[in-house]
Design an enzyme around this catalytic site. Structure first.
Site, PDB file in Angstrom:
ATOM      1  N   ASN A 254      -2.283  18.140 -20.868  1.00 34.97           N
ATOM      2  CA  ASN A 254      -2.531  17.295 -21.951  1.00 34.97           C
ATOM      3  C   ASN A 254      -2.718  17.981 -23.194  1.00 34.97           C
ATOM      4  O   ASN A 254      -3.444  17.171 -24.242  1.00 34.97           O
ATOM      5  CB  ASN A 254      -3.649  16.381 -21.487  1.00 34.97           C
ATOM      6  CG  ASN A 254      -3.243  15.521 -20.251  1.00 34.97           C
ATOM      7  OD1 ASN A 254      -2.393  14.743 -20.077  1.00 34.97           O
ATOM      8  ND2 ASN A 254      -4.180  15.681 -19.120  1.00 34.97           N
TER       9      ASN A 254
ATOM     10  N   LYS B 124       5.631  23.059 -14.986  1.00 38.86           N
ATOM     11  CA  LYS B 124       4.856  21.399 -14.468  1.00 38.86           C
ATOM     12  C   LYS B 124       4.571  21.609 -12.850  1.00 38.86           C
ATOM     13  O   LYS B 124       3.411  21.366 -12.531  1.00 38.86           O
ATOM     14  CB  LYS B 124       5.784  20.398 -14.720  1.00 38.86           C
ATOM     15  CG  LYS B 124       5.189  19.151 -14.211  1.00 38.86           C
ATOM     16  CD  LYS B 124       4.308  18.439 -15.575  1.00 38.86           C
ATOM     17  CE  LYS B 124       3.771  17.348 -14.860  1.00 38.86           C
ATOM     18  NZ  LYS B 124       3.863  15.863 -15.676  1.00 38.86           N
TER      19      LYS B 124
ATOM     20  N   GLU C  86       7.213  18.157 -25.323  1.00 39.64           N
ATOM     21  CA  GLU C  86       6.675  18.465 -23.922  1.00 39.64           C
ATOM     22  C   GLU C  86       7.311  19.707 -23.815  1.00 39.64           C
ATOM     23  O   GLU C  86       6.718  20.699 -23.181  1.00 39.64           O
ATOM     24  CB  GLU C  86       7.048  17.645 -22.986  1.00 39.64           C
ATOM     25  CG  GLU C  86       6.342  15.959 -23.515  1.00 39.64           C
ATOM     26  CD  GLU C  86       4.962  15.763 -23.325  1.00 39.64           C
ATOM     27  OE1 GLU C  86       4.248  16.983 -22.703  1.00 39.64           O
ATOM     28  OE2 GLU C  86       4.292  14.663 -23.255  1.00 39.64           O
TER      29      GLU C  86
ATOM     30  N   HIS D 185      -2.722  10.147 -27.771  1.00 35.22           N
ATOM     31  CA  HIS D 185      -2.922   8.808 -27.144  1.00 35.22           C
ATOM     32  C   HIS D 185      -3.721   8.057 -28.403  1.00 35.22           C
ATOM     33  O   HIS D 185      -3.394   6.829 -28.494  1.00 35.22           O
ATOM     34  CB  HIS D 185      -3.628   8.907 -26.000  1.00 35.22           C
ATOM     35  CG  HIS D 185      -2.999   9.458 -24.959  1.00 35.22           C
ATOM     36  ND1 HIS D 185      -3.537   9.902 -23.780  1.00 35.22           N
ATOM     37  CD2 HIS D 185      -1.631   9.764 -24.721  1.00 35.22           C
ATOM     38  CE1 HIS D 185      -2.672  10.548 -22.847  1.00 35.22           C
ATOM     39  NE2 HIS D 185      -1.311  10.043 -23.557  1.00 35.22           N
TER      40      HIS D 185
ATOM     41  N   ARG E 162      -4.769  20.964 -14.280  1.00 33.36           N
ATOM     42  CA  ARG E 162      -3.777  20.222 -14.528  1.00 33.36           C
ATOM     43  C   ARG E 162      -4.066  19.511 -15.896  1.00 33.36           C
ATOM     44  O   ARG E 162      -3.149  19.124 -16.565  1.00 33.36           O
ATOM     45  CB  ARG E 162      -3.694  18.983 -13.531  1.00 33.36           C
ATOM     46  CG  ARG E 162      -2.684  17.927 -13.955  1.00 33.36           C
ATOM     47  CD  ARG E 162      -2.026  17.316 -12.629  1.00 33.36           C
ATOM     48  NE  ARG E 162      -0.857  16.335 -13.151  1.00 33.36           N
ATOM     49  CZ  ARG E 162      -0.089  15.631 -12.502  1.00 33.36           C
ATOM     50  NH1 ARG E 162      -0.397  15.703 -11.071  1.00 33.36           N
ATOM     51  NH2 ARG E 162       0.813  14.904 -12.836  1.00 33.36           N
TER      52      ARG E 162
ATOM     53  N   HIS F  22       6.173   8.760 -27.950  1.00 35.92           N
ATOM     54  CA  HIS F  22       5.073   9.752 -27.384  1.00 35.92           C
ATOM     55  C   HIS F  22       5.116  11.049 -27.754  1.00 35.92           C
ATOM     56  O   HIS F  22       3.970  11.622 -28.166  1.00 35.92           O
ATOM     57  CB  HIS F  22       5.130   9.507 -25.806  1.00 35.92           C
ATOM     58  CG  HIS F  22       4.181  10.406 -25.168  1.00 35.92           C
ATOM     59  ND1 HIS F  22       2.871   9.969 -25.186  1.00 35.92           N
ATOM     60  CD2 HIS F  22       4.587  11.398 -24.314  1.00 35.92           C
ATOM     61  CE1 HIS F  22       2.292  11.011 -24.348  1.00 35.92           C
ATOM     62  NE2 HIS F  22       3.043  11.829 -24.004  1.00 35.92           N
TER      63      HIS F  22
ATOM     64  N   LYS G 150       2.087  11.023 -11.411  1.00 37.02           N
ATOM     65  CA  LYS G 150       1.306  10.328 -12.152  1.00 37.02           C
ATOM     66  C   LYS G 150       1.993   8.955 -12.422  1.00 37.02           C
ATOM     67  O   LYS G 150       3.137   9.076 -12.830  1.00 37.02           O
ATOM     68  CB  LYS G 150       0.854  10.950 -13.626  1.00 37.02           C
ATOM     69  CG  LYS G 150      -0.196  11.714 -13.445  1.00 37.02           C
ATOM     70  CD  LYS G 150      -0.823  12.107 -14.858  1.00 37.02           C
ATOM     71  CE  LYS G 150      -1.995  13.111 -14.664  1.00 37.02           C
ATOM     72  NZ  LYS G 150      -2.656  13.662 -15.899  1.00 37.02           N
TER      73      LYS G 150
ATOM     74  N   ARG H 167       0.869  -1.288  -0.053  1.00 39.29           N
ATOM     75  CA  ARG H 167       0.162  -0.022   0.065  1.00 39.29           C
ATOM     76  C   ARG H 167       1.009   1.230   0.033  1.00 39.29           C
ATOM     77  O   ARG H 167       0.408   2.272   0.362  1.00 39.29           O
ATOM     78  CB  ARG H 167      -0.950  -0.030   1.304  1.00 39.29           C
ATOM     79  CG  ARG H 167      -2.027  -1.180   1.184  1.00 39.29           C
ATOM     80  CD  ARG H 167      -3.234  -0.752   1.951  1.00 39.29           C
ATOM     81  NE  ARG H 167      -4.085  -1.969   2.266  1.00 39.29           N
ATOM     82  CZ  ARG H 167      -4.040  -2.981   2.990  1.00 39.29           C
ATOM     83  NH1 ARG H 167      -2.986  -2.864   3.813  1.00 39.29           N
ATOM     84  NH2 ARG H 167      -4.674  -3.871   2.783  1.00 39.29           N
TER      85      ARG H 167
ATOM     86  N   HIS I 273      -2.482  15.734 -26.231  1.00 40.45           N
ATOM     87  CA  HIS I 273      -2.518  14.348 -25.916  1.00 40.45           C
ATOM     88  C   HIS I 273      -3.505  13.650 -26.071  1.00 40.45           C
ATOM     89  O   HIS I 273      -3.676  12.261 -26.444  1.00 40.45           O
ATOM     90  CB  HIS I 273      -2.211  14.311 -24.284  1.00 40.45           C
ATOM     91  CG  HIS I 273      -0.800  14.715 -23.945  1.00 40.45           C
ATOM     92  ND1 HIS I 273      -0.366  15.747 -24.297  1.00 40.45           N
ATOM     93  CD2 HIS I 273      -0.069  14.166 -23.407  1.00 40.45           C
ATOM     94  CE1 HIS I 273       1.135  15.967 -23.815  1.00 40.45           C
ATOM     95  NE2 HIS I 273       1.401  14.616 -23.262  1.00 40.45           N
TER      96      HIS I 273
ATOM     97  N   GLU J 140      -5.615  16.506 -10.772  1.00 39.50           N
ATOM     98  CA  GLU J 140      -6.559  16.965 -11.970  1.00 39.50           C
ATOM     99  C   GLU J 140      -8.151  16.972 -11.788  1.00 39.50           C
ATOM    100  O   GLU J 140      -8.717  16.385 -12.363  1.00 39.50           O
ATOM    101  CB  GLU J 140      -6.416  15.650 -13.287  1.00 39.50           C
ATOM    102  CG  GLU J 140      -6.169  16.174 -14.521  1.00 39.50           C
ATOM    103  CD  GLU J 140      -5.700  15.371 -15.436  1.00 39.50           C
ATOM    104  OE1 GLU J 140      -4.568  14.943 -15.297  1.00 39.50           O
ATOM    105  OE2 GLU J 140      -6.358  15.210 -16.473  1.00 39.50           O
TER     106      GLU J 140
HETATM  107  N1  GLY Z   1       1.686  14.407 -18.185  1.00 44.76           N
HETATM  108  C1  GLY Z   1       0.365  15.086 -17.782  1.00 44.76           C
HETATM  109  C2  GLY Z   1       0.369  15.136 -16.206  1.00 44.76           C
HETATM  110  O1  GLY Z   1       1.475  15.044 -15.613  1.00 44.76           O
HETATM  111  O2  GLY Z   1      -0.625  15.620 -15.708  1.00 44.76           O
END
Ligand code: GLY
Length: 400
Positions: free
Chosen positions: A280, A261, A219, A287, A276, A300, A177, A155, A283, A271
């Protein structure tokens, strides 16, 4: 200290050593804080500080960030086993820390349930316990995978990111993330799990293949478009110089990207407010490109570059901005030698993937779209004909 009782039993008091603030500021290193209250952590940026066994900088900053530690699970990309991962291992070994080494084959296909299962079992067999620390050394694939292993094993274990690709330095290693892919959807299973520190040594970029390095530039450029117009104009001048990997220019670009960031993550860690989600930009298209091309076929960052172009076309069609934004974005992306189009882009295949995107809320697709350089908005109710038109606009390289 354990205390022996008269009856022969020993009473153990659990008093972990707490992380210590670094007061040795003599090294040529820069830091940025990701401000998340009691889960705040530093991003350290340097060039070449992981190299030396005689001056174990990494081990010192690691100790300062995590406090007590006798066992590390060192999960690294096989491509860096003999370079930065072995330096990290050597320094931790010298510091008396037991190390369980886990080497991961390079590439997106490693972000799978079966790889995670194998890591969990290695952790179990090697006696990993709740005071063990997981260190990820590699790009976004290893960072996401190792981060999720850290978040889920018993956990939650402490976690340190040592990103070795440009993309992971400026994006995936920061913000917590973590996760893996499912065959039908990228990053579909995972959790938010913040590291204790991010250690960026730009020296790793000198051995990174050009294609991977350039992919990471997408990015970097993204931050200029979404929230930092000043950085975007710096990039208009410096994108070409950056891909020559000049150390100082690179450190500046990495710092500006990480600052961007860190700002966004501090405002909306999970998010939930929509802030946040601006990260994206491009993205949702990207994706879908990656999933329909097959994971690993299109890198990517390459997909993000094409996705940003699709998003800019969509923004123009939605009358959010004029063509000059697309032209400026095109110029910077192409100075960085990024792809602008994908000849196999197929709306019929991409749209079903896009409808499973995590940006879909209550069954409705939403897009992050720019209204000017340095500012984007989340836009809902986008007609699918316009999405199709944006995809088709990026099948061929722009003329001129
Ligand atoms: N790569 C997008 C984020 O970290 O929210």
């Amino acid at each position: 200290m354990p205390q022996k009782q008269a009856n022969g039993y020993t009473i153990l008091t659990v008093q972990p050593t707490l992380p210590q603030p670094i007061d040795l500021m003599t090294e040529p290193i820069e830091s940025i804080e990701v401000s998340l209250g009691d889960r705040s952590y530093p991003i350290w940026i340097s060039t070449g500080l992981t190299e030396s066994a005689e001056q174990p900088h990494f081990a010192k900053y690691f100790r300062a960030a995590v406090g007590d530690c006798t066992h590390v699970v060192l999960i690294h990309d096989a491509a860096v086993s003999n370079t930065i991962a072995s330096r990290v291992e050597q320094q931790l070994d010298q510091a008396g820390i037991r190390i369980t080494n886990v080497s991961i084959p390079s590439g997106e296909t490693s972000k799978s349930v079966s790889m995670l299962d194998s890591i969990w079992n290695t952790m179990l067999e090697s006696g990993t316990d709740r005071r063990s620390v997981v260190i990820a050394v590699g790009g976004g694939v290893v960072g996401d995978l190792a981060g999720f292993a850290a978040a889920s094993f018993t956990r939650g274990l402490r976690f340190v990111q040592v990103p070795t690709t440009l993309l992971s330095m400026v994006d995936s290693s920061v913000g917590g993330k973590t996760g893996i892919n499912l065959p039908g959807g990228k990053n579909m299973v995972g959790s938010f799990w913040q590291p204790q520190m991010v250690w960026i040594d730009t020296q790793s970029l000198s051995t990174l293949p050009d294609r991977d390095f350039i992919s990471g530039m997408a990015e970097v450029i993204k931050y200029g478009v979404i929230e930092d117009a000043e950085f975007f104009s710096w990039l208009q001048d410096k994108a070409a110089r950056l891909i020559e990997k000049d150390a100082e220019t690179l450190r500046y670009a990495i710092r500006k990207s990480c600052e961007s960031k860190a700002r966004v993550v501090a405002e909306d860690e999970r998010e939930t407010s929509g802030r946040r989600a601006i990260l994206n930009y491009g993205h949702t298209f990207a994706h879908a490109i990656e999933a329909t091309a097959g994971y690993g076929v299109c890198l990517h960052g390459e997909a993000v570059s094409i996705g940003m172009q699709m998003a800019a076309h969509l923004a123009i069609d939605m009358e959010l901005c004029d063509r000059s934004l697309l032209e400026e974005q095109t110029a910077v992306l192409s100075a960085a030698k990024l792809p602008l189009a994908w000849k196999d882009a197929d709306p019929e295949k991409m749209l079903p993937v896009m409808s499973r995107d995590k940006k879909v809320l209550h069954g409705k697709l939403r897009f992050v779209l720019p209204d000017r350089i340095g500012h984007v908005a989340m836009v809902g109710d986008v007609p699918s004909e316009k999405v199709i038109a944006a995809i088709l606009a990026c099948r061929d390289e722009p003329k001129g």
